[in-house]
Design a protein around this motif. Structure first.
Motif, PDB file in Angstrom:
ATOM      1  N   VAL A   1      39.139  41.884  44.243  1.00 54.72           N
ATOM      2  CA  VAL A   1      38.010  40.969  44.439  1.00 54.72           C
ATOM      3  C   VAL A   1      37.022  41.087  43.289  1.00 54.72           C
ATOM      4  O   VAL A   1      36.508  40.085  42.772  1.00 54.72           O
ATOM      5  N   LYS A   2      36.759  42.322  42.859  1.00 52.82           N
ATOM      6  CA  LYS A   2      35.805  42.514  41.760  1.00 52.82           C
ATOM      7  C   LYS A   2      36.317  41.862  40.483  1.00 52.82           C
ATOM      8  O   LYS A   2      35.550  41.240  39.733  1.00 52.82           O
ATOM      9  N   THR A   3      37.605  41.991  40.224  1.00 52.37           N
ATOM     10  CA  THR A   3      38.185  41.391  39.024  1.00 52.37           C
ATOM     11  C   THR A   3      38.066  39.873  39.046  1.00 52.37           C
ATOM     12  O   THR A   3      37.718  39.241  38.047  1.00 52.37           O
ATOM     13  N   ILE A   4      38.333  39.288  40.213  1.00 50.29           N
ATOM     14  CA  ILE A   4      38.257  37.820  40.339  1.00 50.29           C
ATOM     15  C   ILE A   4      36.823  37.338  40.227  1.00 50.29           C
ATOM     16  O   ILE A   4      36.500  36.433  39.450  1.00 50.29           O
ATOM     17  N   ILE A   5      35.928  37.956  41.020  1.00 45.18           N
ATOM     18  CA  ILE A   5      34.534  37.502  41.067  1.00 45.18           C
ATOM     19  C   ILE A   5      33.833  37.726  39.734  1.00 45.18           C
ATOM     20  O   ILE A   5      32.918  36.977  39.368  1.00 45.18           O
ATOM     21  N   SER A   6      34.257  38.729  38.977  1.00 46.34           N
ATOM     22  CA  SER A   6      33.595  39.028  37.701  1.00 46.34           C
ATOM     23  C   SER A   6      33.651  37.852  36.738  1.00 46.34           C
ATOM     24  O   SER A   6      32.817  37.743  35.833  1.00 46.34           O
ATOM     25  N   ASN A   7      34.615  36.951  36.915  1.00 42.72           N
ATOM     26  CA  ASN A   7      34.767  35.806  36.011  1.00 42.72           C
ATOM     27  C   ASN A   7      34.059  34.544  36.502  1.00 42.72           C
ATOM     28  O   ASN A   7      34.110  33.516  35.823  1.00 42.72           O
ATOM     29  N   LEU A   8      33.411  34.618  37.655  1.00 51.65           N
ATOM     30  CA  LEU A   8      32.723  33.446  38.193  1.00 51.65           C
ATOM     31  C   LEU A   8      31.337  33.290  37.587  1.00 51.65           C
ATOM     32  O   LEU A   8      30.744  34.242  37.086  1.00 51.65           O
ATOM     33  N   SER A   9      30.816  32.064  37.641  1.00 52.39           N
ATOM     34  CA  SER A   9      29.442  31.823  37.202  1.00 52.39           C
ATOM     35  C   SER A   9      28.475  32.481  38.173  1.00 52.39           C
ATOM     36  O   SER A   9      28.833  32.815  39.309  1.00 52.39           O
ATOM     37  N   TRP A  10      27.231  32.651  37.734  1.00 51.27           N
ATOM     38  CA  TRP A  10      26.267  33.334  38.591  1.00 51.27           C
ATOM     39  C   TRP A  10      25.973  32.530  39.857  1.00 51.27           C
ATOM     40  O   TRP A  10      25.725  33.110  40.924  1.00 51.27           O
ATOM     41  N   GLN A  11      26.030  31.194  39.783  1.00 52.27           N
ATOM     42  CA  GLN A  11      25.789  30.390  40.988  1.00 52.27           C
ATOM     43  C   GLN A  11      26.866  30.649  42.035  1.00 52.27           C
ATOM     44  O   GLN A  11      26.566  30.808  43.224  1.00 52.27           O
ATOM     45  N   ASN A  12      28.125  30.722  41.589  1.00 52.98           N
ATOM     46  CA  ASN A  12      29.215  30.991  42.522  1.00 52.98           C
ATOM     47  C   ASN A  12      29.159  32.425  43.054  1.00 52.98           C
ATOM     48  O   ASN A  12      29.536  32.686  44.196  1.00 52.98           O
ATOM     49  N   LYS A  13      28.690  33.351  42.235  1.00 51.98           N
ATOM     50  CA  LYS A  13      28.542  34.729  42.705  1.00 51.98           C
ATOM     51  C   LYS A  13      27.554  34.808  43.873  1.00 51.98           C
ATOM     52  O   LYS A  13      27.763  35.556  44.838  1.00 51.98           O
ATOM     53  N   LEU A  14      26.465  34.050  43.788  1.00 50.76           N
ATOM     54  CA  LEU A  14      25.482  34.076  44.876  1.00 50.76           C
ATOM     55  C   LEU A  14      26.089  33.592  46.182  1.00 50.76           C
ATOM     56  O   LEU A  14      25.776  34.107  47.254  1.00 50.76           O
ATOM     57  N   MET A  15      26.978  32.615  46.104  1.00 47.71           N
ATOM     58  CA  MET A  15      27.633  32.141  47.320  1.00 47.71           C
ATOM     59  C   MET A  15      28.635  33.166  47.836  1.00 47.71           C
ATOM     60  O   MET A  15      28.805  33.330  49.037  1.00 47.71           O
ATOM     61  N   CYS A  16      29.280  33.888  46.909  1.00 46.12           N
ATOM     62  CA  CYS A  16      30.240  34.912  47.328  1.00 46.12           C
ATOM     63  C   CYS A  16      29.567  36.042  48.099  1.00 46.12           C
ATOM     64  O   CYS A  16      30.210  36.726  48.905  1.00 46.12           O
ATOM     65  N   LYS A  17      28.286  36.251  47.878  1.00 43.38           N
ATOM     66  CA  LYS A  17      27.577  37.333  48.570  1.00 43.38           C
ATOM     67  C   LYS A  17      27.553  37.125  50.077  1.00 43.38           C
ATOM     68  O   LYS A  17      27.328  38.060  50.846  1.00 43.38           O
ATOM     69  N   ASN A  18      27.790  35.890  50.524  1.00 44.24           N
ATOM     70  CA  ASN A  18      27.696  35.584  51.940  1.00 44.24           C
ATOM     71  C   ASN A  18      29.042  35.617  52.664  1.00 44.24           C
ATOM     72  O   ASN A  18      29.111  35.314  53.851  1.00 44.24           O
ATOM     73  N   VAL A  19      30.096  35.976  51.945  1.00 42.20           N
ATOM     74  CA  VAL A  19      31.411  36.016  52.580  1.00 42.20           C
ATOM     75  C   VAL A  19      31.519  37.207  53.517  1.00 42.20           C
ATOM     76  O   VAL A  19      31.901  37.088  54.682  1.00 42.20           O
ATOM     77  N   CYS A  20      31.186  38.394  53.013  1.00 52.14           N
ATOM     78  CA  CYS A  20      31.246  39.605  53.827  1.00 52.14           C
ATOM     79  C   CYS A  20      30.474  40.708  53.116  1.00 52.14           C
ATOM     80  O   CYS A  20      30.047  40.547  51.959  1.00 52.14           O
ATOM     81  N   THR A  21      30.320  41.839  53.781  1.00 55.29           N
ATOM     82  CA  THR A  21      29.566  42.959  53.215  1.00 55.29           C
ATOM     83  C   THR A  21      30.208  43.483  51.936  1.00 55.29           C
ATOM     84  O   THR A  21      29.533  43.807  50.962  1.00 55.29           O
ATOM     85  N   MET A  22      31.536  43.552  51.930  1.00 54.08           N
ATOM     86  CA  MET A  22      32.228  44.072  50.764  1.00 54.08           C
ATOM     87  C   MET A  22      32.036  43.154  49.558  1.00 54.08           C
ATOM     88  O   MET A  22      31.776  43.616  48.443  1.00 54.08           O
TER      89      MET A  22
END
Length: 474
Positions: A67-88
């Protein structure tokens, strides 16, 4: 996107960063995906779902490393949305926000060779982390140029809308929105020196390109840094100075230490009285005996809020060049206090240098820059903002080359104006002026020590690990 009642408090729509004006106009409309996230609404999407193994999907999305490898390549706007998926996933984004703290520079260039395949936003690196501050510099042509949505790369709207967008609107949409941390400066000429190995280096702007009328926009993107706050103060009249400057500085100084300020003054303000600029001395009154960086210049106009862009776009569509009501725009950086000292864990600092009118010879310029480089710590991540007088003639390129030699890994951006503002931090010994030396400066007054002419002001902003400590006199 499903409605989520657990939107985190650190993405608070009530704060100044997220301006409701964004949602009131189609001209600077935010991405529908971001809008759905902000408004906690479902977003119907006409897409073909790719069939996949649910067990495999579960293993992938629950594996921290993957997950960290995948999310690391996302834009900051998409990262903020990813924060709401789960605690991890939230923990992954928080970790990446501490790790991906490098700056990037960008340019939009309308020289013929760069517009054959559309007007492109050229960025030196992916925008991985939420922005702390974005400084955009535009010459007169770049400030007013607009193109149809479909001609801009990447396209601001999905699908492209039939309307025209200004180039500064495209920058705001992709790098700043939905935050309100951008400051756009309109000036006659720009200075832009990316790193030599960067993909943006072909768009370098130097003195020889002053006379070219091609529209260009260039800027610096500074990511969120732990503990650092950035705030833009807009002064619209002398009567507003107390409420919009003194009171705000008092509020900041109660719990924080001001590390530096970047000041851009509308040239119409100084037509009244140049002495009015001394109100900036209040920064010293608010934190006596605590040094800070200060740099700025007189420019044509500034944009800091969505409504400023609306005013400018309306003027372009009507064939009228409109100015905002901003007389002065001040970007203030601060860090937390710990017993009247800066938080030692907050690795961030700012320094400023004035090359005065007497610093005219090449050996003197090189000596001053090298001394400045030795006196301040060098950080793992850094940018330099340059505010200079066009009247320094042939010295511009030489100054920048000196800075590049002294700070080889630091991006440089800035503009040229009709008067410069700044302080020396660390301090410099007073210049020795021989009786017959021509000095391009008015008689000393209360504004001097802040206001200069025929000068260049450099502001160094650094954060992260210190790679080279400041030299101390033994």
């Amino acid at each position: 996107m499903a409605e989520d009642p657990t939107i985190p408090n650190d993405f608070d729509l009530s704060c100044d960063d997220y301006d409701s004006d964004i949602e009131k106009t189609l001209k600077i409309e935010t991405s529908p995906y971001i809008n759905a996230f902000l408004n906690k609404k479902n977003l119907p999407r006409d897409i073909e779902q790719i069939p996949c193994d649910e067990n495999l999907l579960e293993k992938v999305t629950s594996n921290y490393v993957i997950v960290k490898t995948i999310i690391s390549n996302l834009s900051w706007q998409n990262k903020l949305m990813c924060k709401n998926v789960c605690t991890m996933w939230k923990a992954v984004v928080d970790t990446l926000q501490r790790e991906q703290i490098g700056p990037c520079d960008f340019a939009v260039n309308l020289r013929l060779s760069y517009i054959r395949n559309g007007v492109k936003l050229n960025i030196s690196d992916n925008v991985y982390t939420e922005p702390l501050a974005v400084f955009v510099f535009a010459n007169a042509s770049g400030f007013t140029v607009s193109r149809k949505c479909a001609m801009l790369v990447p396209c601001p709207c999905d699908p492209p809308c039939p309307k025209k967008h200004q180039l500064v609107d495209m920058v705001r949409h992709h790098l700043v929105s939905p935050k309100n941390c951008g400051l756009t400066i309109k000036a006659c000429y720009l200075s832009y020196m990316p790193l030599a190995q960067s993909i943006t280096y072909p768009h370098l702007v130097h003195r020889q390109k002053f006379g070219r009328a091609a529209a260009i926009i260039a800027g610096i993107y500074i990511p969120v840094v732990r503990g650092v706050e950035y705030r833009v103060i807009n002064v619209k009249s002398l009567a507003d100075i107390k409420a919009t400057f003194y009171d705000v500085i008092d509020e900041i100084a109660q719990t924080r230490i001001i590390k530096g300020a970047l000041v851009f003054v509308n040239e119409s303000f100084l037509l009244h009285a140049v002495e009015d600029i001394v109100f900036l001395n209040y920064l010293t009154d608010a934190q006596p005996n605590v040094p800070y960086a200060l740099g700025g210049c007189i420019v044509e106009d500034t944009l800091s809020k969505p409504k400023d862009i609306i005013v400018s776009i309306d003027g372009v569509n009507e064939g009228i060049e409109r100015a905002t009501e901003n007389l002065i725009s001040i970007g203030v950086f601060s860090v937390p206090k710990v017993e009247n000292k800066a938080d030692p864990e907050c690795q961030f600092d700012m320094y400023s240098l004035i090359l005065e009118s007497t610093d005219w010879s090449k050996p003197k310029i090189e000596t001053v820059v090298n001394e400045f480089s030795k006196k301040i710590p060098h950080f793992e991540h850094s940018v330099v903002l340059k505010m200079s007088c066009v009247g320094r003639d042939q010295k511009h390129d030489y100054e920048q080359n000196c800075f590049r030699a002294a700070f080889p890994h630091t991006r440089l951006i800035g503009c040229y104006g009709n008067g410069e503002l700044g302080t020396n931090h660390p301090t410099r010994p007073p210049a020795i002026v021989r009786p017959n030396t021509k000095r391009h400066r008015r008689d000393p007054g209360p504004q001097f020590g802040i206001m200069y002419s025929y000068s260049s002001v450099y502001v160094y902003i650094g954060w992260g690990k210190i790679t080279k400590p400041a030299e101390t006199n033994t």
